[in-house]
Design a protein around this motif. Structure first.
Motif, PDB file in Angstrom:
ATOM      1  N   ALA A 273      47.497  46.568  30.683  1.00  0.00           N
ATOM      2  CA  ALA A 273      48.419  46.679  31.814  1.00  0.00           C
ATOM      3  C   ALA A 273      48.951  45.303  32.202  1.00  0.00           C
ATOM      4  N   LEU A 274      48.076  44.315  32.244  1.00  0.00           N
ATOM      5  CA  LEU A 274      48.490  42.977  32.658  1.00  0.00           C
ATOM      6  C   LEU A 274      49.389  42.294  31.631  1.00  0.00           C
ATOM      7  N   GLN A 275      49.341  42.738  30.385  1.00  0.00           N
ATOM      8  CA  GLN A 275      50.253  42.200  29.378  1.00  0.00           C
ATOM      9  C   GLN A 275      51.680  42.682  29.612  1.00  0.00           C
ATOM     10  N   ASN A 276      51.818  43.791  30.297  1.00  0.00           N
ATOM     11  CA  ASN A 276      53.128  44.418  30.458  1.00  0.00           C
ATOM     12  C   ASN A 276      53.736  44.252  31.841  1.00  0.00           C
ATOM     13  N   ILE A 277      52.989  43.696  32.776  1.00  0.00           N
ATOM     14  CA  ILE A 277      53.528  43.477  34.123  1.00  0.00           C
ATOM     15  C   ILE A 277      53.294  42.025  34.507  1.00  0.00           C
ATOM     16  N   HIS A 278      54.136  41.514  35.397  1.00  0.00           N
ATOM     17  CA  HIS A 278      54.031  40.113  35.770  1.00  0.00           C
ATOM     18  C   HIS A 278      54.304  39.954  37.264  1.00  0.00           C
ATOM     19  N   GLY A 279      54.037  38.760  37.743  1.00  0.00           N
ATOM     20  CA  GLY A 279      54.371  38.420  39.120  1.00  0.00           C
ATOM     21  C   GLY A 279      53.664  39.278  40.146  1.00  0.00           C
ATOM     22  N   GLU A 280      54.405  39.647  41.175  1.00  0.00           N
ATOM     23  CA  GLU A 280      53.825  40.410  42.279  1.00  0.00           C
ATOM     24  C   GLU A 280      53.300  41.767  41.836  1.00  0.00           C
ATOM     25  N   GLU A 281      53.964  42.392  40.859  1.00  0.00           N
ATOM     26  CA  GLU A 281      53.468  43.680  40.357  1.00  0.00           C
ATOM     27  C   GLU A 281      52.080  43.519  39.745  1.00  0.00           C
ATOM     28  N   ALA A 282      51.875  42.451  38.994  1.00  0.00           N
ATOM     29  CA  ALA A 282      50.560  42.176  38.405  1.00  0.00           C
ATOM     30  C   ALA A 282      49.531  41.894  39.493  1.00  0.00           C
ATOM     31  N   ASN A 283      49.936  41.143  40.515  1.00  0.00           N
ATOM     32  CA  ASN A 283      49.024  40.857  41.631  1.00  0.00           C
ATOM     33  C   ASN A 283      48.605  42.138  42.341  1.00  0.00           C
ATOM     34  N   ARG A 284      49.573  43.013  42.614  1.00  0.00           N
ATOM     35  CA  ARG A 284      49.248  44.286  43.277  1.00  0.00           C
ATOM     36  C   ARG A 284      48.314  45.125  42.414  1.00  0.00           C
ATOM     37  N   PHE A 285      48.604  45.201  41.123  1.00  0.00           N
ATOM     38  CA  PHE A 285      47.752  45.956  40.202  1.00  0.00           C
ATOM     39  C   PHE A 285      46.325  45.422  40.248  1.00  0.00           C
ATOM     40  N   TRP A 286      46.183  44.105  40.128  1.00  0.00           N
ATOM     41  CA  TRP A 286      44.847  43.517  40.063  1.00  0.00           C
ATOM     42  C   TRP A 286      44.096  43.697  41.385  1.00  0.00           C
ATOM     43  N   ARG A 287      44.773  43.488  42.500  1.00  0.00           N
ATOM     44  CA  ARG A 287      44.114  43.698  43.805  1.00  0.00           C
ATOM     45  C   ARG A 287      43.652  45.140  43.951  1.00  0.00           C
ATOM     46  N   SER A 288      44.465  46.079  43.532  1.00  0.00           N
ATOM     47  CA  SER A 288      44.103  47.489  43.600  1.00  0.00           C
ATOM     48  C   SER A 288      42.905  47.789  42.705  1.00  0.00           C
ATOM     49  N   GLU A 289      42.931  47.262  41.490  1.00  0.00           N
ATOM     50  CA  GLU A 289      41.811  47.472  40.562  1.00  0.00           C
ATOM     51  C   GLU A 289      40.515  46.920  41.136  1.00  0.00           C
TER      52      GLU A 289
ATOM     53  N   ARG B 224      30.161  40.768  43.990  1.00  0.00           N
ATOM     54  CA  ARG B 224      30.924  39.562  43.636  1.00  0.00           C
ATOM     55  C   ARG B 224      30.572  39.088  42.230  1.00  0.00           C
ATOM     56  N   TYR B 225      29.291  39.131  41.907  1.00  0.00           N
ATOM     57  CA  TYR B 225      28.846  38.713  40.573  1.00  0.00           C
ATOM     58  C   TYR B 225      29.445  39.624  39.497  1.00  0.00           C
ATOM     59  N   GLN B 226      29.366  40.926  39.711  1.00  0.00           N
ATOM     60  CA  GLN B 226      29.913  41.871  38.748  1.00  0.00           C
ATOM     61  C   GLN B 226      31.431  41.733  38.643  1.00  0.00           C
ATOM     62  N   ALA B 227      32.107  41.471  39.753  1.00  0.00           N
ATOM     63  CA  ALA B 227      33.556  41.263  39.736  1.00  0.00           C
ATOM     64  C   ALA B 227      33.903  40.037  38.904  1.00  0.00           C
ATOM     65  N   ALA B 228      33.127  38.972  39.043  1.00  0.00           N
ATOM     66  CA  ALA B 228      33.362  37.766  38.247  1.00  0.00           C
ATOM     67  C   ALA B 228      33.164  38.052  36.762  1.00  0.00           C
ATOM     68  N   LEU B 229      32.125  38.806  36.424  1.00  0.00           N
ATOM     69  CA  LEU B 229      31.905  39.186  35.021  1.00  0.00           C
ATOM     70  C   LEU B 229      33.082  39.994  34.483  1.00  0.00           C
ATOM     71  N   PHE B 230      33.552  40.932  35.287  1.00  0.00           N
ATOM     72  CA  PHE B 230      34.656  41.784  34.870  1.00  0.00           C
ATOM     73  C   PHE B 230      35.935  40.968  34.686  1.00  0.00           C
ATOM     74  N   MET B 231      36.238  40.113  35.658  1.00  0.00           N
ATOM     75  CA  MET B 231      37.442  39.287  35.562  1.00  0.00           C
ATOM     76  C   MET B 231      37.396  38.394  34.325  1.00  0.00           C
ATOM     77  N   HIS B 232      36.241  37.832  34.049  1.00  0.00           N
ATOM     78  CA  HIS B 232      36.100  36.989  32.863  1.00  0.00           C
ATOM     79  C   HIS B 232      36.312  37.816  31.593  1.00  0.00           C
ATOM     80  N   ALA B 233      35.758  39.000  31.549  1.00  0.00           N
ATOM     81  CA  ALA B 233      35.908  39.862  30.369  1.00  0.00           C
ATOM     82  C   ALA B 233      37.376  40.245  30.156  1.00  0.00           C
ATOM     83  N   VAL B 234      38.103  40.525  31.238  1.00  0.00           N
ATOM     84  CA  VAL B 234      39.533  40.847  31.119  1.00  0.00           C
ATOM     85  C   VAL B 234      40.286  39.629  30.603  1.00  0.00           C
ATOM     86  N   GLN B 235      39.973  38.448  31.126  1.00  0.00           N
ATOM     87  CA  GLN B 235      40.624  37.228  30.646  1.00  0.00           C
ATOM     88  C   GLN B 235      40.356  36.999  29.157  1.00  0.00           C
ATOM     89  N   MET B 236      39.134  37.236  28.730  1.00  0.00           N
ATOM     90  CA  MET B 236      38.798  37.066  27.315  1.00  0.00           C
ATOM     91  C   MET B 236      39.564  38.068  26.453  1.00  0.00           C
TER      92      MET B 236
END
Length: 82
Positions: A21-37, A56-68
């Motif tokens: 999803a993040l590969q296909n959306i950018h800017g504010e749309e991506a921010n809204r998507f990520w905040r909602s997720e 918070r710990y699990q969120a950090a793990l998840f965010m890192h995994a998405v970035q990878m």
């Protein structure tokens, strides 16, 4: 400490879904998507009684995994075009 059956960084289907999803959306749309997720993510843990530090710990793990996943996809696209 809470025992989690599926740690956030092992939820491969959710990680791939978010990365795609993040590969296909950018800017504010991506921010809204990520905040909602992340709000949905946190609520799921809260509903199971997980404390805020663990969320918070699990969120950090998840965010890192998405970035990878995003980085891996980027490098795959470079290799494919070479």
């Amino acid at each position: 400490m809470t025992l989690l059956q599926f740690p956030a960084d092992r939820r491969t289907a959710d990680i791939r879904r978010c990365a795609e999803a993040l590969q296909n959306i950018h800017g504010e749309e991506a921010n809204r998507f990520w905040r909602s997720e992340m709000a949905t993510f946190a609520e799921g843990f809260r509903a199971r009684g997980v404390d805020e530090d663990e969320i918070r710990y699990q969120a950090a793990l998840f965010m890192h995994a998405v970035q990878m996943e995003l980085q891996a996809s980027f490098f795959e696209s470079i290799d494919a075009s070479a």
